[in-house]
Design a protein around this motif. Structure first.
Motif, mmCIF file in Angstrom:
data_model
loop_
_atom_site.group_PDB
_atom_site.id
_atom_site.type_symbol
_atom_site.label_atom_id
_atom_site.label_comp_id
_atom_site.label_asym_id
_atom_site.label_seq_id
_atom_site.Cartn_x
_atom_site.Cartn_y
_atom_site.Cartn_z
ATOM 1 N N LYS A 10 -21.325 -21.899 -52.488
ATOM 2 C CA LYS A 10 -22.332 -21.795 -53.540
ATOM 3 C C LYS A 10 -23.516 -20.961 -53.066
ATOM 4 O O LYS A 10 -23.866 -21.008 -51.888
ATOM 5 C CB LYS A 10 -22.869 -23.188 -53.898
ATOM 6 C CG LYS A 10 -21.873 -24.104 -54.526
ATOM 7 C CD LYS A 10 -22.556 -25.412 -54.855
ATOM 8 C CE LYS A 10 -21.568 -26.466 -55.269
ATOM 9 N NZ LYS A 10 -22.227 -27.739 -55.538
ATOM 10 N N ARG A 12 -27.296 -20.205 -52.302
ATOM 11 C CA ARG A 12 -28.375 -21.114 -51.906
ATOM 12 C C ARG A 12 -29.421 -21.210 -53.005
ATOM 13 O O ARG A 12 -29.726 -20.229 -53.666
ATOM 14 C CB ARG A 12 -29.074 -20.597 -50.662
ATOM 15 C CG ARG A 12 -28.247 -20.631 -49.430
ATOM 16 C CD ARG A 12 -29.098 -20.208 -48.269
ATOM 17 N NE ARG A 12 -28.236 -19.817 -47.163
ATOM 18 C CZ ARG A 12 -28.659 -19.236 -46.088
ATOM 19 N NH1 ARG A 12 -29.938 -18.945 -45.948
ATOM 20 N NH2 ARG A 12 -27.838 -18.920 -45.126
ATOM 21 N N GLY A 13 -29.989 -22.385 -53.145
ATOM 22 C CA GLY A 13 -31.100 -22.563 -54.054
ATOM 23 C C GLY A 13 -32.377 -22.035 -53.419
ATOM 24 O O GLY A 13 -32.428 -21.755 -52.222
ATOM 25 N N GLU A 14 -33.396 -21.885 -54.209
ATOM 26 C CA GLU A 14 -34.666 -21.390 -53.698
ATOM 27 C C GLU A 14 -35.352 -22.487 -52.885
ATOM 28 O O GLU A 14 -35.421 -23.635 -53.325
ATOM 29 C CB GLU A 14 -35.559 -20.964 -54.869
ATOM 30 C CG GLU A 14 -36.791 -20.235 -54.465
ATOM 31 C CD GLU A 14 -37.533 -19.654 -55.650
ATOM 32 O OE1 GLU A 14 -38.117 -18.586 -55.494
ATOM 33 O OE2 GLU A 14 -37.519 -20.275 -56.727
#
Length: 60
Positions: A10, A12-14
């Protein structure tokens, strides 16, 4: 032969600090534009007023 790079997993998120910096920059930019107009806002001035480095301004 150049094959495309395919990321695994996935995205990466912030990070929380990156989100805060982005929001701070947007808020500061809006204030500066309201006060001075768009022609007077520079990357250096934005970074200085937001209390962030110029590299952060370019990344966010």
């Amino acid at each position: 032969m150049n094959l495309p790079v395919v990321p695994f997993g996935k995205p990466r998120g912030e990070r929380a600090d990156a989100l805060r910096n982005r929001e701070r920059l947007l808020r500061t930019a809006r204030e500066m534009i309201d006060e001075q107009g768009t022609q007077k806002v520079t990357m250096d001035a934005l970074a200085d007023r937001a209390g962030l480095g110029k590299g952060t301004v370019f990344r966010r």
